[in-house]
Design an enzyme around this catalytic site. Structure first.
Site, PDB file in Angstrom:
ATOM      1  N   CYS A   3       0.840  -1.204   0.000  1.00 21.79           N
ATOM      2  CA  CYS A   3       0.000   0.000   0.000  1.00 21.79           C
ATOM      3  C   CYS A   3       0.875   1.254   0.000  1.00 21.79           C
ATOM      4  O   CYS A   3       2.105   1.177   0.038  1.00 21.79           O
ATOM      5  CB  CYS A   3      -0.935   0.005   1.213  1.00 21.79           C
ATOM      6  SG  CYS A   3      -0.046   0.234   2.761  1.00 21.79           S
ATOM      7  N   ASP A 487       8.924  28.048 -32.725  1.00 14.45           N
ATOM      8  CA  ASP A 487      10.078  28.387 -33.556  1.00 14.45           C
ATOM      9  C   ASP A 487       9.639  28.229 -35.015  1.00 14.45           C
ATOM     10  O   ASP A 487       8.788  27.393 -35.311  1.00 14.45           O
ATOM     11  CB  ASP A 487      11.223  27.420 -33.214  1.00 14.45           C
ATOM     12  CG  ASP A 487      12.439  27.652 -34.087  1.00 14.45           C
ATOM     13  OD1 ASP A 487      12.838  28.813 -34.227  1.00 14.45           O
ATOM     14  OD2 ASP A 487      12.974  26.673 -34.632  1.00 14.45           O
TER      15      ASP A 487
END
Length: 791
Positions: A3, A487
């Protein structure tokens, strides 16, 4: 690990170790990622620490055939040499069989390093078989193990459940064999379930408590032990009374363990499915390759292919590794890596990617990248790292799960006391039942699995579409973006410009002009320079040698060819060098107005002419930009190109905002300016020229081609050179975060509602156990829905 408390404990302990910068443990993947200073600490210390905490670390095993050993001294020498390697936990060498077996940590050493070590000692080693403990294999074993336990537990628990169900007045008509009500029969049925099947919970609880922490095993062990030992006490007290109808709780403990084992079985199965993306990627690799060695064609295992090998790839076959075509032409299906369904035509000189499919022609390929260096191996590595990383959203769940179990034990004890003292004074059995229900309903597993399973499924699904998230934090941040900075060259445009115009002064010989320009530009690596050189060569002009060359970033170049000094570049370059170009500016502006990039040329300090190149926008750019705008994002194009050319390209792509004439180092400054306005900025570029801007942006996205994925500079790699991938990445981020929030809400809500309901007495312990098992499984199943998302 069972767990979130387990993974939390390991993580905390590793982070406390000297020399450790950061450590994160992923419960769903069952992996730990550790960043550390190798001069302070070695990975062996991490293994020891994890083992001290009561867990184990998977190692890999390799077997070698060793030749050249003549006596026991030889085998001892090889064994000692291998054992001294970093990452080798155990090496044994058998002189009679002439074999070596090595257990090692693959993050520290490799099979190649071991072979080199043996060869350095004067012997020869060849890999016998890679006996690697596959995680999928281990998971299969765990599934089989849990399945066996569940069936065994179910058979023994069923009579106890039968006895319990027939207790109620409305079920009194159900036939019940008298022996099932015998306390000793019930004890005989419950004991193997409690201590054989339930052994894993006791072992887990002991290890947790020994290390001064608590996990789910502690809750299960406490709850079931309370029911079992109280029933045993009642059974002993009933001796001699002749009573059959003792109020026993053997079925509570047995049924609880059975249901929890069933929940674990479902959970392990579901967790296995969440790493489906990695399995798919690994399954893409070819298993063998046809190699030509010493003029002989032979089939070898993929692992035996070496850089420089010549490979034959027949139609319909997978390309084994990354390489370069040296003979033949064909169409290659690259859809498994890029998501692009149209096959790509390739010929001599083109690069090919391992795992892509050769559709129709015969190819002879020279291997350039093998093993871990191939594009596919790099992609698998990035996906694994992303799936193993933590998103910031997980921090709250981690903090809660760290203190969860002690709080639940406290609530259970208070519940017991309240029922025993005030609600039903003196009724020990009733109070105990409520205590067991509270202990069992609480589930730290759901909290621990909520985030990692969603990140695994989301990043894995994105990878199938050629979108590689470098980590969980980037997957979380992407959906918050407000501005996309693109770009120009290679991102909005194809990045493959061609020479379109040559204009020379009346007094200048065009052929000599082109020879000088082409020779100067061939020293430059800029895409525009390559286009000029290619265009000049196509005209049949032979180029000579450069005696001096200087690249001036953002301005152009300066070179000396045949004793002539050339300046090729922008207006600013000419102005800096006092070259008069006024009469050429109108032509230059006209060319730039059509989206061409014009470069001025001066020879020996006098303007001689200009050359122009054009880079067309990608077919998908306009539609992708429109899609980004529909998502409410601001789209900006940034380029070192001049303003007029940039605006012409931007207009074609449907981009309204342009930042032009920016030097490479200036791009990062522009990103900062946008961030200062409160915007969340994604920089999209090729990942090399734009590295500073990619690094400083909130999210850096590298446009890759699949062969040279710029993974280091960017947070996300878009393997397809398609701007639609930006929108897909944002969409995938939104879907994943939405899924994580659903999981966390369910995990918190389940515990927030479940614990009070159990404490108030509205939940039988066996129902609480079923609900606990269901909570973990439901979280994992919800995360798995991401694997079906369509882009």
């Amino acid at each position: 690990m069972t767990c979130a408390a387990c993974s939390n404990r390991i993580e905390k302990s590793l982070n406390k170790m000297e020399g450790v910068e950061t450590a994160s443990v992923n419960l769903a993947l069952e992996k730990a990622n550790i960043k550390y200073d190798s001069t302070v600490i070695k990975p062996d210390a991490f293994v020891k620490k994890i083992q001290d905490l009561g867990y184990d670390v998977i190692t890999e095993k390799a077997e070698f055939d060793i030749t050249g050993m003549t006596c026991a001294a030889c085998s001892t020498r090889v064994e000692k040499g291998l054992n001294k390697l970093d990452g080798v936990s155990k090496a044994t060498v058998n002189l009679a069989l002439e074999t070596a077996t090595v257990e090692y940590n693959p993050s520290e050493t490799s099979v190649d390093a071991m072979i080199k070590k043996v060869e350095a000692l004067g012997y020869k080693a060849t890999i016998k078989s890679d006996k690697k403990q596959d995680v999928a294999e281990l998971r299969e074993k765990e599934i089989e193990n849990q399945k066996g336990k569940f069936i065994f537990s179910l058979i023994l628990s069923f009579p106890l459940l039968w006895a319990m169900v027939s207790h109620f007045s409305f079920t009194s008509f159900i036939y019940l064999p008298d022996m099932f009500m015998n306390p000793w029969v019930q004890l005989a049925l419950a004991t193997p379930v409690q201590f054989v099947v339930g052994k894993q919970f006791y072992v887990g609880a002991y290890k947790a408590l020994k290390n001064k922490s608590a996990n789910m095993d502690v809750l299960v062990a406490l709850g079931t032990s309370a029911a079992y030992f109280y029933s045993l006490y009642l059974s002993i007290m009933s001796i001699g009374s002749g009573a059959h109808m003792v109020e026993l709780y053997y079925e509570t403990s047995a049924v609880l363990i059975t249901l929890i084992i069933l929940g674990k079985l479902f959970e392990v199965r579901a967790k296995g499915r969440s790493s489906e993306a990695i399995k798919k990627l690994m399954g893409l690799q070819a298993k063998t390759a046809t190699v030509v060695r010493d003029g002989v064609e032979q089939e070898v295992a993929l692992e035996d292919v070496m850089v420089g090998d010549i490979l034959y790839v027949k139609p319909g076959e997978k390309v084994p590794v990354d390489g370069e075509i040296i003979e033949g032409r064909s169409a290659l299906d690259e859809s498994m890596l890029t998501g692009e369904s149209v096959p790509v035509d390739k010929t001599v000189g083109d690069s090919v990617i391992g795992a892509t499919i050769n559709k129709n022609g015969f190819l002879k390929v020279r291997a350039t990248k093998v093993g871990r260096d191939t594009a596919l191996a790099q992609i698998i590595k990035v996906v694994e790292e992303a799936q193993g990383s933590k998103a910031p959203i997980q921090r709250l769940a981690d903090q809660i799960s760290g203190i969860f179990v002690p709080i639940v034990v406290g609530i259970a004890i208070i519940t017991f006391l309240v029922w025993f003292i005030w609600v039903d004074p003196g009724n020990f059995a009733e109070a105990l039942e409520k205590l067991i229900a509270v202990l069992v309903i609480a589930c730290p597993c759901a909290l621990g699995l909520a985030t990692p399973t969603s990140i695994m499924a989301g990043s894995g699904r994105a990878a199938e579409f050629g979108i590689l998230f470098k980590g969980g934090e980037h997957l979380e941040m992407t959906h918050k973006l407000t501005t996309i900075l693109l770009d120009k060259t290679g991102t909005v445009t194809n990045g493959a410009p061609v020479l379109t115009d040559v204009m020379v002064e009346d007094s200048v010989d065009e052929e000599n002009f082109l020879m000088l320009v082409g020779t100067a530009e061939k020293q430059s690596e800029h895409p525009l320079a390559e286009a000029i050189v290619a265009g000049i060569k196509e005209k049949g002009i032979e180029l000579t040698d450069v005696s001096e060359f200087e690249a001036i970033p953002g301005y152009g170049i300066k070179a000396t060819v045949n004793n002539s000094v050339l300046l090729i570049g922008t207006r600013k370059l000419m102005a800096q060098n006092h070259v008069s170009v006024e009469h050429a500016l109108s032509i230059m502006e006209e060319l730039e107005g059509t989206g061409k990039t014009a470069m001025l040329v001066a020879i020996d300090g006098k303007y001689a002419g200009l050359v122009a190149v054009a880079d067309t926008i990608k077919e998908t750019s306009r539609a992708a930009v429109a899609r980004l705008k529909e998502m409410g994002l601001e789209v900006v194009m940034i380029t070192g190109d001049n303003k007029r050319t940039a605006e012409a390209i931007a207009k074609q792509a449907g981009i309204d905002h342009v930042i032009a004439e920016v030097l490479p180092e200036g791009k990062a400054e522009e990103v900062k300016k946008l961030q200062e306005q409160g915007k969340k900025v994604a920089m999209v570029g090729d990942g090399i020229n734009d590295a500073p801007a990619l690094a400083i942006a909130d999210i850096g996205m590298a446009i890759g081609t699949g062969t040279d994925v710029a993974m280091e500079a960017a947070d996300i790699t878009l393997i397809r050179g398609d701007l639609n991938s930006i929108a897909d990445a944002i969409f995938m981020s939104k879907k994943t975060i939405q899924n994580i929030r659903q999981n966390l809400f369910w995990a918190f809500a389940y515990n927030t509602l479940g614990i009070p309901i159990a404490a108030l007495g509205f939940l039988a312990p066996w129902l609480a156990g079923a609900a606990m098992a269901f909570s973990s499984v439901s979280v994992v199943l919800n995360a798995l829905r991401l694997q079906r998302v369509k882009l």
